[in-house]
Design a protein around this motif. Structure first.
Motif, PDB file in Angstrom:
ATOM      1  N   HIS A 119     -36.418 -69.496  11.854  1.00  0.00           N
ATOM      2  CA  HIS A 119     -36.449 -68.265  11.047  1.00  0.00           C
ATOM      3  C   HIS A 119     -35.514 -68.398   9.846  1.00  0.00           C
ATOM      4  CE1 HIS A 119     -35.695 -64.231   9.608  1.00  0.00           C
ATOM      5  NE2 HIS A 119     -34.419 -64.465   9.808  1.00  0.00           N
ATOM      6  N   GLU A 120     -34.285 -68.853  10.119  1.00  0.00           N
ATOM      7  CA  GLU A 120     -33.278 -68.925   9.052  1.00  0.00           C
ATOM      8  C   GLU A 120     -33.707 -69.884   7.949  1.00  0.00           C
ATOM      9  OE1 GLU A 120     -31.022 -66.770   8.995  1.00  0.00           O
ATOM     10  OE2 GLU A 120     -30.927 -66.100  11.074  1.00  0.00           O
ATOM     11  N   GLU A 150     -28.093 -66.785   5.051  1.00  0.00           N
ATOM     12  CA  GLU A 150     -29.090 -67.308   6.002  1.00  0.00           C
ATOM     13  C   GLU A 150     -28.831 -68.794   6.277  1.00  0.00           C
ATOM     14  OE1 GLU A 150     -30.235 -64.809   7.114  1.00  0.00           O
ATOM     15  OE2 GLU A 150     -31.508 -63.594   5.806  1.00  0.00           O
ATOM     16  N   HIS A 153     -26.211 -69.011   8.807  1.00  0.00           N
ATOM     17  CA  HIS A 153     -26.778 -68.722  10.131  1.00  0.00           C
ATOM     18  C   HIS A 153     -27.472 -69.959  10.678  1.00  0.00           C
ATOM     19  CE1 HIS A 153     -27.233 -64.179   8.939  1.00  0.00           C
ATOM     20  NE2 HIS A 153     -25.977 -64.569   9.040  1.00  0.00           N
ATOM     21  N   ILE A 218     -24.531 -62.516  13.457  1.00  0.00           N
ATOM     22  CA  ILE A 218     -25.763 -62.788  12.708  1.00  0.00           C
ATOM     23  C   ILE A 218     -26.627 -61.522  12.652  1.00  0.00           C
ATOM     24  CG2 ILE A 218     -27.894 -64.147  12.658  1.00  0.00           C
ATOM     25  CD1 ILE A 218     -26.376 -66.479  13.869  1.00  0.00           C
ATOM     26  N   GLU A 222     -28.128 -59.427   9.420  1.00  0.00           N
ATOM     27  CA  GLU A 222     -29.562 -59.158   9.183  1.00  0.00           C
ATOM     28  C   GLU A 222     -29.781 -57.669   8.932  1.00  0.00           C
ATOM     29  OE1 GLU A 222     -30.301 -61.912   8.719  1.00  0.00           O
ATOM     30  OE2 GLU A 222     -30.367 -63.294  10.405  1.00  0.00           O
TER      31      GLU A 222
HETATM   32 FE   LIG Z   1     -30.187 -64.844   9.156  1.00  0.00          FE
END
Ligand SMILES: [Fe+2]
Ligand SMILES: [Fe+2]
Ligand SMILES: [Fe+2]
Length: 265
Positions: A119-120, A150, A153, A218, A222
Motif C-alpha cells: 500500500h505504502e 508514506e 511508513h 502510521i 493516515e
Molecule cells: Fe502510509
C-alpha cells in the motif's frame, strides 16, 4: 527522488505526461556484495542513458539538468562499488529454528506487514506523480509531504519484515492517475480509508506491543492524510463551482516552444 522530481517538473513544464513506469529492479543476487554491485551497474546504465539523451537535445536548460544528474549518478556508481567491497564479508546469519506453529505465525505476520508495504509503495508513487503534475503548488507541496511520510511508513514496515527474515515486496497496487484534481483527491481519500481499515485490523490482530505502537503511529498519520485531502477536496469543489459561475475566459496555455524544437533533428 530529487532526480525524479526535477525531470518530472521539467516534463510538466513542457506539457508532457510524467511516466511512473520503471526499469527492472534488482532484488536478488547470489550474495549481498553482488546485489550492491548491481546497484552500481544500474547507476552506470543511467549515466549512459542520460549521455545519449544529451546528444539528442539542444535545449541548454535540459542539458544542464541532465549533466547535474549524471554527476550525481557517477558518484552513486562509485559509492556502491566501494560499499560492495566493504560488505564482502557480511554473511547471512542463519535464522533461528522455529516450531511449525511459530513459523506459521511468523509468516502470517510477514504477510500482514507486507500488505502495508505494498500500500505504502503504491501511494508514494501516486502522490509524487500527482505532486509533480498539478499546477496548484500548495496542493503539490502537501502531496509531496504525504509521499515522504508514506515512504517512511514503507521503510518502517519493510525493515520489520526483513528483521523477521521476510522479503518486503516492491510491487504496487494499481495507481490512480486521474486528470481532474477532484478525481485525484477522491481516489486518495479512498486509498487513505483503505489504509485506515487495514491498519486498524492489524492493530486488533497483532500481539507484539512495539509493533502495535508502530502501527498506531502510521494509522494516525493516515488519518491526518485523509483530513488533508478532505480539505483540498472542499477547496477544489469550491474552485470548480466559482469557475462555473464566473464568465469563462478561454485562455489557452501558451507554449513558447514545442518538444520537437528542443531536440536535435
Ligand atoms: Fe502510509
Ligand atoms: Fe543514482
Ligand atoms: Fe497516508
Amino acid at each position: 527522488m530529487y532526480h525524479f522530481q526535477w525531470l518530472a517538473l521539467r516534463i510538466a513544464e513542457l506539457g508532457g505526461d510524467i511516466s511512473v513506469a520503471r526499469y527492472p529492479v534488482y532484488l536478488e543476487a547470489p550474495s549481498f556484495k553482488e546485489l550492491i554491485l548491481l546497484d552500481s551497474k544500474a547507476e552506470k546504465e543511467a549515466v549512459s542513458q542520460y549521455k545519449a539523451h544529451i546528444a539528442e537535445i539542444v535545449d541548454p536548460r535540459t542539458i544542464s539538468l541532465l549533466e547535474r544528474i549524471i554527476s550525481d549518478e557517477e558518484r552513486h556508481a562509485e559509492k556502491f562499488a566501494l560499499m560492495a567491497e566493504k560488505v564482502a564479508d557480511v554473511e547471512k546469519s542463519p535464522g533461528e529454528e522455529l516450531s511449525p506453529e511459530a513459523e506459521a505465525k511468523r509468516n502470517k505476520l510477514i504477510e500482514m506487514l507486507n500488505s502495508g508495504v505494498k500500500h505504502e509503495y503504491s501511494v508514494v508513487l501516486q502522490y509524487l506523480h500527482q505532486a509533480y503534475s498539478t499546477k496548484d503548488r500548495g496542493f503539490g507541496h502537501s502531496l509531496e509531504q504525504s509521499a515522504i511520510t508514506e515512504m517512511k511508513h514503507m521503510g518502517w514496515l519493510a525493515e520489520h519484515v526483513a528483521e523477521m527474515g521476510g522479503k518486503p515486496p516492491v510491487e504496487r497496487n494499481t495507481l490512480i492517475l486521474a486528470d481532474k484534481e477532484e478525481d485525484m483527491i477522491k481516489a486518495n481519500i479512498e486509498d487513505e480509508e483503505k489504509a485506515l481499515d487495514l491498519y486498524e485490523q492489524q492493530i486488533a490482530d497483532i500481539e507484539d506491543e512495539e509493533l502495535k505502537q508502530l502501527l498506531e503511529t502510521i494509522r494516525y498519520h493516515e488519518e491526518y492524510h485523509k483530513e488533508e485531502f478532505e480539505y483540498f477536496l472542499k477547496q477544489s469543489v469550491e474552485k470548480a463551482a466559482k469557475e462555473k459561475t464566473a464568465p469563462v475566459n478561454e485562455t489557452k496555455r501558451k507554449v513558447p516552444f514545442t518538444v520537437g524544437s528542443l531536440i536535435k533533428k
